[in-house]
Design an enzyme around this catalytic site. Structure first.
Site, PDB file in Angstrom:
ATOM      1  N   ALA A 146     -18.116   1.752  14.490  1.00 36.29           N
ATOM      2  CA  ALA A 146     -16.760   2.306  14.497  1.00 36.29           C
ATOM      3  C   ALA A 146     -16.159   2.321  15.906  1.00 36.29           C
ATOM      4  CB  ALA A 146     -16.771   3.721  13.915  1.00 36.29           C
ATOM      5  N   ASP A 206     -16.267  10.492   9.547  1.00 34.41           N
ATOM      6  CA  ASP A 206     -17.153  10.814   8.408  1.00 34.41           C
ATOM      7  C   ASP A 206     -18.534  10.264   8.755  1.00 34.41           C
ATOM      8  OD1 ASP A 206     -18.100  11.539   5.956  1.00 34.41           O
ATOM      9  OD2 ASP A 206     -17.041   9.989   4.816  1.00 34.41           O
TER      10      ASP A 206
END
Lengths: 326, 326, 326, 326
Positions: free
Chosen positions: B156, B173
């Site tokens: 990410a 998340d």
């Protein structure tokens, strides 16, 4: 017996031993909650109940009655501050308090922190449990000696019926209202209407522990206790808090015919003015949060239709496996 | 093999068999949480992780990664509604969303319920977990097919650095920021300052899951995530909810340089106007309660001084046993 | 605290409490053995080991060292009668005995029941374990006071090397020969050849506990101990017995350069002539059965080729998790 | 969902996941035996019983009926070789065999290995268990197809009464004789005397599984089965073997009016002459050891006075919790 060479000694003092003894509780049939143990401090059996005092690793000393955790050293303050302080702080001047049950002593301990209180009656049926807690729960020793405390060994219903005094706050610190269980009759509409309410002074408040209040578990008894009290009192406030050692959110319901104050700042002010020592859990904001239930629980409580009555209880005596915390 | 006479047959179909298989999770070294099992639906191993789909009796289907429960059918809605909706509803018009992690698909499922959303990028590093969840988590199948969803398999951080687009909401998340753990670097002050914040549009909101938020467990990572975000954003809102299958209260932190709305009714209105379907957990009052922390947690968060920085992380690679719920 | 009505009291004193505390042992990584507990009698830590005395429901008082059950009140007699009596009874006139380890005292207790015995040296490295057992294992108290017993705190190897006396029987009551474990060097060919054998009198017998001897578990160490002793002694007899609290069959190996008697009646006669009190487990027929191994174990022992040598031990210090019973 | 960086991935594929699912059996109220699970292969319920096929880590595939382990892939051969071969090998020429129960198929599998056998009747009451085992227990598939096997679905007592044929060997592969349990009436003196014995040919042999035979557990049913058979047959041989997955030593009793052979070499010879394939567990020496009971068990069997009779059984129907293995 092992003959152990020095070079390896340290490696053996590992985790093995530290995790070999466990306390295990069946939260429900398909769910278990297990604590590593340091020791089993005391074990006994009274006329009514089996009782154990355990020293657990995650939650400190824990009182277990009939195989169910009653309260754990590390977080019983959440339960007892929640049970006692909202009612006493909402009352304008609580002087006389009646505890149904409460033999552990922690409820009395929180009550006597209120400077307004002049008289506390604690009425528990099991003398031996009370003696056990007096002896072993050091944290409550001072409360047990408080001159304002009157300890009665009797059935709480019989005692309330017998007495003529009125109380500013009556507190239910009892086992859950399982049908056929020992305390069911202390949660019915008729009990609240004809025995509790007549024993409250003008502006008096009744509060009771109300069982699990989790997003799923609140339908077991919490919503029914709430709904039953709504039939009897004008103002009824349900609230809840997560108690780690119970592995669940727990509920309480507070009821009165006088309106409750809803201002967090005013509650904080009264804590400051009236209470000795500092709360660890409860303050104005905490109570605002605790009494604002989540959507699912709120809607479920409002739509609850069941009312506990003596008539609809089937009184299956000995329905013992269903007992819950407290 | 038993030769069973008919007369007793029924009595044997008792509870024995029903409770003989269990899933057991070490919440911490001295605390275990055990669910009875109906079946083990699937078992697999990816390049990065072991993965299981279990059918548990108390919590329905449960996704377990590396021996830790990730989400359970019966209550994952609490986690995912809490992660997604407060941020999206606080934003005036959230069109573009970036999810760091989220491979299970439930976060995307909640996002695409918002009619304002035009684009969702979900960036998870483990393609096989994503494929596993696509195949087996029926409840998220529709979301995985939503044309607004772009699924990226990448780290990410690398992906956010690489991209030039800005997002209205960025959602974390991810696994907890254990030092030396795989996600630590996605929780540091410098990551928030130099990578996340520059990728937010004007009025953009960042929200992250923030680990356990119980009265004791919030000091593990929740208070530090809160404090770290406070160094970077003007407005930071921590909130929490009890998730039964986690046996704990869980935390999230929402951050922005624009002020948040604090009105429960306005939040309810936006839910009505912008969202498809009905929330099971979150509404205005629920969020009011969730974002009003109890005294102990609130004071502890305000007095937290630790900030996650790359400098103070010791990066003990392979510190794998400490991973917590994602 | 519960306020319990009398009518239901009895029903609550049910099984709940009786099964809530457990001792749990990992027999192997995927296999656990759990005993309900009455109490944790004593807990302590020595320089070398953690030690606990538990009161278990199924097996009575149990001594646990470093998280491994050492011996249980109810069935330790099987282990200790099997360790001591076959060797002493096979010897024509055993007067002097040396115990390597044995700090629990049970091995000495069985030895001093033999009227021929004039001197027992017990050499254990852990003084605190010995003191613990002296204090708490009432059943061995008399043995600890027997004037024939000389208790030495030392490493058994060093002590045997240091001494010039010879012994009629040398007994190994030590932890298993895990490579890198504390006792490995007390099971090697060179130890047996150069240290044990030279300390035996003419006709002397060496016997050692030899780890698990189940149909699968005998390959862990039992077959190697047998094979190693075969390299050093002319006559070697392996035997085994099921010990309920160990959840396994256990093994011992007896070795000598003089032939063993194989007549059950003669063994029964010697028991009668030489021993005080009655054996609970061992007699002639029992030993015939115990020393007649099942097909699978017998064939596996005969085909074992591994020999414990100092050379092939890798001495991975701190390989602590692999320790087995005793 | 975790976004996992590559550098730590390997460390997470640790033991966590591998030990998170367990099968747990209550051996007795205070004793548990727990196996780590790979998967739950099949689950079902018949008219009479619940049935599961588990893939366990320590013992391979395991058949569980009503929450009790019936047989485990890794060691069922010990049970079934012990049940079948001593009786068939002691018979001079066993041609016709009747199995009471045995629906799992393993008993038939061992019987058809004997070349002398011409006819095997397997009579089990639960058709669905038989079908389940036919489908899932691959190791017994060939036996189920053996042309010598006749499969009858009926109560074994009714079937034996109905039939006029005689059998060389009758085998009891039934649940233990718990009073009031489904199989009690298949262990009584009158059943043996008036139903079993008349169905045996001259020189015929009856053998039955006989429950736990451990040093403590043998008093549950083993000693009574032995004593009951002694009332009916001239020659009765009890024997036992440790079965790891049962966490106990197990017992069988063989009975006849003709004397048994006691020579280990002759037994080995007959194995060679008459049987296909090689035994994994049983040979002459193994049986010598198995049928030489230890002192405590031997003395206890000889002094047993209880006899199972229909008269003294109280037939508490539904006494279901007491069922033991098989």
């Amino acid at each position: 017996m092992g003959d152990i060479s020095i070079s390896n000694g340290n490696c053996m003092n590992g985790n093995g031993q530290r995790k070999s003894c466990w306390y295990e509780e069946e939260i429900e049939e398909n769910l278990r909650w297990c604590f590593a143990l340091n020791s089993i401090l005391h074990t006994g059996a009274t006329q009514f109940q089996d009782i154990q005092l355990l020293d657990t690793k995650p939650f400190g000393k824990a009182l277990v009655i009939d195989g169910k955790l009653q309260s754990a050293e590390i977080d019983e303050f959440i339960y007892h501050e929640s049970l006692v302080h909202p009612a006493l702080l909402n009352h304008l001047n609580p002087k006389t308090i009646f505890i149904m049950g409460g033999g552990e002593g922690s409820t009395a301990r929180e009550i006597v922190r209120h400077r307004t209180v002049e008289k506390v009656v604690m009425c528990d049926i099991d003398e031996e449990v009370v003696e056990f807690c007096k002896s072993f729960l050091v944290v409550n020793r001072e409360a047990f000696c408080d001159p304002r405390l009157e300890l009665i060994i009797n059935d709480a219903r019989a005692e309330l019926e017998r007495r003529e005094q009125l109380y500013d706050v009556i507190i239910g610190d009892l086992a859950d209202p399982i049908e056929g269980g020992p305390c069911y009759q202390l949660y019915t509409k008729s009990f609240y209407e004809f025995i509790v309410k007549p024993r409250l002074t003008q502006g008096g408040i009744f509060v009771t522990q109300a069982g699990p209040a989790g997003i799923f578990s609140h339908t077991e008894v919490f919503s029914c206790i709430y709904n039953t009290l709504k039939q009897v009192f004008k103002y009824v406030v349900p609230y809840s808090a997560h108690i780690p050692s119970y592995a669940d959110t727990w509920g309480w319901v507070m009821a009165s015919d006088s309106p409750f104050m809803s201002n967090a700042d005013e509650l904080d002010l009264r804590i400051k003015q009236r209470m000795k020592g500092e709360n660890r859990y409860l303050d104005g904001k905490t109570f605002t949060s605790a009494s604002t239930l989540s959507k699912a629980v709120r809607e479920s409580l409002y739509s609850e239709t069941h009312v506990y009555t003596e008539g609809n209880a089937r009184f299956i005596y000995g329905h013992g496996t269903a007992y819950k915390h407290n």
